[in-house]
Design an enzyme around this catalytic site. Structure first.
Site, short mmCIF file in Angstrom:
data_model
loop_
_atom_site.label_atom_id
_atom_site.label_comp_id
_atom_site.label_asym_id
_atom_site.label_seq_id
_atom_site.Cartn_x
_atom_site.Cartn_y
_atom_site.Cartn_z
N HIS A 155 1.22 -7.33 -0.99
CA HIS A 155 2.54 -6.74 -1.31
C HIS A 155 3.57 -7.86 -1.50
CE1 HIS A 155 5.88 -4.01 -1.21
NE2 HIS A 155 5.23 -3.01 -0.63
N GLU A 268 2.55 -6.89 -6.99
CA GLU A 268 1.47 -6.80 -6.02
C GLU A 268 0.10 -6.69 -6.69
OE1 GLU A 268 2.44 -3.53 -3.35
OE2 GLU A 268 4.52 -3.60 -4.08
#
Length: 293
Positions: A155, A268
């Site tokens: 992330h 991500e």
């Protein structure tokens, strides 16, 4: 001969300070295997870390590179983004080599994970810095006697000078799921400009990269932020998530300053739309590579 890196402390947490011989640096917490800093050789900080982030046991850090595993977002019965980012990981190795610095952390199932996700597994996160590149690899092996399935993401929060002057290149032609509007669509323009809340899962990103390599031309995603360029490549992850909370949602996040959305963009490497399924004894790995151009 590689030189071992000792565990130090960062924001009250056990951490590894990686520094390659050329000056490239990274800071990796054992809490959540969470990368909180990446400074390429001769450059400044490339990751966004919220100044309001909590560095507390059992809580996720806001910014850097959280590890989403074994569930992405709220797409399943587990807590949002799974449990890995809030668990303590164990040090496998951390060393400085001839031209890089490398650390490997490991997470195994325990009584707490098996209560919510009844699988025997071993996950490893590897971080390597050298020059102007950062490589992060997430790997998982099924150590049980039944199949297991998971979704996952690195992330990555990238720092921006201003979201209004930034763009992401290389998405043209890709289908995506818009998690804000709850609809499927296709990205027609190659350049994605940012002007508010954005939450999209792009499909086929790894396939695009592989096809470009076979044809002899690059198909990296490229973050453009003023004069700065960051090339983003992934392997093993099929999807890419692009996220910015926008002004209204950012104001609702207790661990973000109200204007934090202007200074970050998450790009991500992810495996979301088609979960990974591993038979007993099988392994999987996915990697994201960032390069400051």
């Amino acid at each position: 001969m590689p030189t071992s890196i000792a565990i130090t402390r960062h924001q009250g947490q056990d951490a590894l300070q990686l520094q390659a011989p050329d000056g490239a640096r990274a800071t990796l917490l054992l809490h959540g295997a969470h990368l909180v800093s990446w400074i390429p050789a001769g450059a400044d900080e490339q990751l966004y870390l919220s100044p309001r982030s909590a560095f507390a046991t059992g809580q996720a850090v806001r910014g850097g590179v959280p590890v989403c595993f074994p569930q992405f977002a709220e797409r399943g019965p587990l807590q949002k983004h799974g449990f890995a980012r809030a668990k303590p990981w164990q040090l496998v190795t951390a060393e400085v080599g001839t031209d890089d610095a490398l650390a490997v952390l490991r997470l195994n199932d325990d009584a707490a994970t098996r209560m919510v996700w009844p699988h025997a597994f071993e996950a490893e996160l590897s971080v390597r810095v050298a020059g102007r590149t950062l490589e992060i690899e997430l790997a998982c092996s099924n150590q049980g006697d039944a199949p297991l399935s998971f979704t996952a993401a690195l992330h990555t929060y990238l720092r921006l000078g201003s979201v209004m002057r930034a763009s992401l290149q290389g998405l043209g032609g890709l289908a995506y799921w818009d998690s804000v509007d709850k609809r499927a669509a296709t990205q027609h323009e190659d350049l994605l400009r940012l002007d508010g809340e954005l939450d999209r899962i792009y499909q086929g990103v790894e396939e695009r990269l592989l096809r470009g390599a076979e044809q002899g031309h690059g198909q990296d995603l490229t973050l453009r932020d003023g004069d700065r360029r960051v090339a983003i490549r992934q392997q093993g992850f099929q999807d890419a998530v692009v996220w910015n909370p926008g002004e209204a949602k950012c104001a609702q996040l207790a661990d973000m300053p109200e204007d934090g959305w202007r200074q970050m963009l998450c790009v991500e490497a992810a495996q979301v739309l088609n979960p990974v399924t591993l038979a007993p004894g099988e392994d999987w790995a996915g990697m994201q590579r960032l390069e400051l151009l």
